[in-house]
Design an enzyme around this catalytic site. Structure first.
Site, PDB file in Angstrom:
ATOM      1  N   GLU A 210     -34.126 -32.557  31.347  1.00 23.57           N
ATOM      2  CA  GLU A 210     -34.284 -32.707  32.809  1.00 23.57           C
ATOM      3  C   GLU A 210     -35.205 -33.883  33.162  1.00 23.57           C
ATOM      4  OE1 GLU A 210     -34.093 -29.448  35.414  1.00 23.57           O
ATOM      5  OE2 GLU A 210     -33.001 -28.193  33.991  1.00 23.57           O
TER       6      GLU A 210
HETATM    7  N1  CAA Z   1     -33.313 -37.943  45.917  1.00 30.04           N
HETATM    8  C1  CAA Z   1     -32.363 -38.580  46.626  1.00 30.04           C
HETATM    9  N2  CAA Z   1     -31.882 -39.788  46.275  1.00 30.04           N
HETATM   10  C2  CAA Z   1     -32.395 -40.377  45.190  1.00 30.04           C
HETATM   11  C3  CAA Z   1     -33.396 -39.770  44.407  1.00 30.04           C
HETATM   12  C4  CAA Z   1     -33.855 -38.506  44.813  1.00 30.04           C
HETATM   13  N3  CAA Z   1     -34.784 -37.842  44.121  1.00 30.04           N
HETATM   14  N4  CAA Z   1     -33.694 -40.582  43.377  1.00 30.04           N
HETATM   15  C5  CAA Z   1     -32.927 -41.671  43.507  1.00 30.04           C
HETATM   16  N5  CAA Z   1     -32.133 -41.543  44.606  1.00 30.04           N
HETATM   17  C6  CAA Z   1     -31.182 -42.512  45.131  1.00 30.04           C
HETATM   18  C7  CAA Z   1     -31.916 -43.811  45.490  1.00 30.04           C
HETATM   19  O1  CAA Z   1     -32.420 -43.762  46.804  1.00 30.04           O
HETATM   20  C8  CAA Z   1     -30.807 -44.823  45.331  1.00 30.04           C
HETATM   21  O2  CAA Z   1     -29.971 -44.769  46.457  1.00 30.04           O
HETATM   22  P1  CAA Z   1     -29.527 -46.122  47.255  1.00 30.04           P
HETATM   23  O3  CAA Z   1     -28.917 -47.043  46.253  1.00 30.04           O
HETATM   24  O4  CAA Z   1     -28.586 -45.611  48.286  1.00 30.04           O
HETATM   25  O5  CAA Z   1     -30.787 -46.696  47.812  1.00 30.04           O
HETATM   26  C9  CAA Z   1     -29.987 -44.290  44.179  1.00 30.04           C
HETATM   27  O6  CAA Z   1     -30.268 -42.889  44.117  1.00 30.04           O
HETATM   28  C10 CAA Z   1     -30.302 -44.943  42.875  1.00 30.04           C
HETATM   29  O7  CAA Z   1     -31.673 -44.718  42.620  1.00 30.04           O
HETATM   30  P2  CAA Z   1     -32.544 -45.628  41.650  1.00 30.04           P
HETATM   31  O8  CAA Z   1     -32.327 -47.060  42.002  1.00 30.04           O
HETATM   32  O9  CAA Z   1     -33.931 -45.085  41.698  1.00 30.04           O
HETATM   33  O10 CAA Z   1     -31.833 -45.350  40.256  1.00 30.04           O
HETATM   34  P3  CAA Z   1     -32.285 -45.707  38.794  1.00 30.04           P
HETATM   35  O11 CAA Z   1     -31.114 -46.169  38.032  1.00 30.04           O
HETATM   36  O12 CAA Z   1     -33.495 -46.594  38.818  1.00 30.04           O
HETATM   37  O13 CAA Z   1     -32.658 -44.279  38.172  1.00 30.04           O
HETATM   38  C11 CAA Z   1     -34.016 -42.378  37.639  1.00 30.04           C
HETATM   39  C12 CAA Z   1     -33.592 -43.411  38.683  1.00 30.04           C
HETATM   40  C13 CAA Z   1     -35.093 -41.565  38.314  1.00 30.04           C
HETATM   41  C14 CAA Z   1     -34.580 -43.030  36.403  1.00 30.04           C
HETATM   42  C15 CAA Z   1     -32.783 -41.488  37.289  1.00 30.04           C
HETATM   43  O14 CAA Z   1     -31.808 -42.209  36.576  1.00 30.04           O
HETATM   44  C16 CAA Z   1     -33.161 -40.241  36.481  1.00 30.04           C
HETATM   45  O15 CAA Z   1     -33.656 -39.272  37.054  1.00 30.04           O
HETATM   46  N6  CAA Z   1     -32.892 -40.250  35.165  1.00 30.04           N
HETATM   47  C17 CAA Z   1     -33.104 -39.041  34.344  1.00 30.04           C
HETATM   48  C18 CAA Z   1     -31.893 -38.158  34.365  1.00 30.04           C
HETATM   49  C19 CAA Z   1     -32.207 -36.765  33.940  1.00 30.04           C
HETATM   50  O16 CAA Z   1     -33.155 -36.144  34.382  1.00 30.04           O
HETATM   51  N7  CAA Z   1     -31.352 -36.224  33.094  1.00 30.04           N
HETATM   52  C20 CAA Z   1     -31.491 -34.863  32.672  1.00 30.04           C
HETATM   53  C21 CAA Z   1     -30.167 -34.286  32.348  1.00 30.04           C
HETATM   54  S1  CAA Z   1     -29.890 -32.713  33.059  1.00 30.04           S
HETATM   55  C22 CAA Z   1     -30.530 -31.594  31.973  1.00 30.04           C
HETATM   56  O17 CAA Z   1     -31.307 -31.886  31.094  1.00 30.04           O
HETATM   57  C23 CAA Z   1     -30.134 -30.199  32.289  1.00 30.04           C
HETATM   58  C24 CAA Z   1     -30.172 -29.260  31.176  1.00 30.04           C
HETATM   59  O18 CAA Z   1     -29.148 -28.906  30.617  1.00 30.04           O
HETATM   60  C25 CAA Z   1     -31.444 -28.589  30.811  1.00 30.04           C
END
Ligand code: CAA
Length: 379
Positions: free
Chosen positions: A363
């Site tokens: 996550e």
């Molecule tokens: N809420 C709403 N919108 C959001 C947001 C949030 N928390 N975070 C980002 N966004 C939106 C941004 O506003 C942006 O929108 P616009 O282009 O319209 O402005 C868009 O999403 C892209 O955002 P970023 O430019 O910030 O994207 P990024 O490529 O830099 O990535 C990141 C951001 C936070 C690193 C994201 O990729 C991330 O969270 N990565 C980790 C993924 C993760 O947690 N994976 C876990 C897998 S699930 C799991 O483990 C479940 C299980 O089985 C236990």
């Protein structure tokens, strides 16, 4: 701020503690060894209302708040994080995702059985080449008019084989990058789905982690959650709440190891006295207790913000980052306090140490949490 829990919150905490200390403890070591999926525990927890703790009773959930969820997750995780991750994914990723953003049809058809725990759900975001960099989705959901054609592979999927319902994140319009991503509710028994072998994990061994492959799977259009292109924002917003669950899980792993180390240090004698009387051990226990209390406040603060309808993304990232690092450190120290006994299975702390490691990875890794926090403070 109110530091007192309500009567209802205390009841939930007590019910989770009772179940964990009476039932989960009985076969946790055996399941860790065999990796057997804890189906009977999931069924029992469903009957107690834990599979849809926060879901509105209108959709057959228990209707409790996020603070109650944190309290329950801590108690279950003190004993068995394999079971608590099943509860966490079902509650804060799948049930929450459908309840917050789904259509009435989706809530009637899928949320009800998920909240009752009759089926469990899985959240399919990660791919072989898209883990932390979640925008790089290779799985495609091609628009075919009244259905989507789903193709691709998802990795590291908790509940991958046991889920009845998958929430699948997939790319529909590659030219739009993350704005072309959708999220689809996919029934496990749809034609064209195959599930890879059970991953032989270091810890949380009886949770059910698999790859899931989609080959020309037809998904009705009505199973898309939200507007076309909402899938990436759906994933990000849903994970904000998921991270509160994993933070609380890490907190529970830490407090479970600490309670065992505290008990052991009052019983085990060296140099003519209980080891708790040696400052080397007493100071470790003091540091463990202090960090655990801080992690608990982080979790409760994030939960409280969510319950108040205030932004909680940064708070949940801080909670997960701090609680996961605390779990890793506390469990390592708990093994150290136990000495040689800590290194063998029957004393539980080495298992808790193996479980703690995963909370720094799934996550969103600890590094991803730092990206989220630093972007917010540098705005
Ligand atoms: N809420 C709403 N919108 C959001 C947001 C949030 N928390 N975070 C980002 N966004 C939106 C941004 O506003 C942006 O929108 P616009 O282009 O319209 O402005 C868009 O999403 C892209 O955002 P970023 O430019 O910030 O994207 P990024 O490529 O830099 O990535 C990141 C951001 C936070 C690193 C994201 O990729 C991330 O969270 N990565 C980790 C993924 C993760 O947690 N994976 C876990 C897998 S699930 C799991 O483990 C479940 C299980 O089985 C236990």
């Amino acid at each position: 701020m109110n530091f007192n829990f309500t009567e209802e919150q205390i009841l939930i905490q007590q019910a989770a503690r009772d179940y964990a200390q009476r039932e989960l403890i009985k076969d946790v070591l055996q399941r860790d060894a065999s990796s057997e999926f804890p189906a009977h525990h999931v069924k029992a927890l469903a009957e107690l209302g834990f599979m849809g703790i926060m879901t509105d009773p209108v959709y057959d959930g228990a209707g409790m708040d996020t603070i109650s969820y944190v309290l329950a997750m801590e108690e279950l995780s003190k004993v068995d994080a394999s079971v608590s991750v099943i509860v966490s994914v079902n509650n804060s990723l799948v049930c929450y995702g459908i309840e917050a953003f789904g259509s009435n049809m989706q809530k009637e058809k899928y949320l009800r059985p998920l909240a009752r725990g009759e089926i469990i759900g899985a959240f399919l975001l990660s791919e072989p080449e898209a883990g932390s960099d979640a925008t790089m989705q290779r799985t495609t959901a091609e628009d075919k008019g009244d259905y989507y054609l789903l193709n691709g592979t998802k990795n590291w999927i908790t509940n991958g084989n046991s889920a009845g319902v998958y929430l699948v994140i997939a790319q529909s319009h590659p030219e739009k990058k993350h704005k072309g991503i959708n999220v689809l509710i996919v029934e496990r028994n749809s034609q064209g789905i195959s599930v890879g072998p059970h991953e032989d994990k270091m810890g949380m061994r009886s949770s059910d982690t698999h790859s899931v492959m989609f080959t020309d799977v037809k998904v009705p259009k009505e199973n898309r959650i939200g507007d076309d292109g909402f899938g990436f924002r759906f994933a990000m917003q849903t994970l904000e709440g998921g991270r509160i669950g994993i933070a609380a899980q890490a907190l529970g792993i830490a407090s479970g190891a600490y309670e065992r180390a505290l008990q052991y240090s009052k019983e085990r004698k060296t140099f003519g006295t209980e080891i708790a009387n040696h400052q080397a051990i007493a100071f470790k226990l003091a540091d463990m207790a202090t960090n655990i209390e801080a992690a608990r406040f982080f979790c409760l603060k994030a939960a409280w913000l969510k319950d108040q309808g205030q932004p909680y993304g940064t708070a949940s990232a801080m909670a997960k980052l701090f609680a996961a690092d605390t779990a890793m450190w506390v469990t390592t120290e708990a093994v150290q306090i136990h000495g040689g006994y800590g290194y063998v299975r029957e004393y539980h702390v080495e298992r808790l140490m193996r479980e703690a490691k995963l909370t720094q990875i799934y996550e969103g890794t600890s590094e991803i949490q730092k990206i989220i926090i630093s972007r917010e403070i540098l705005k």
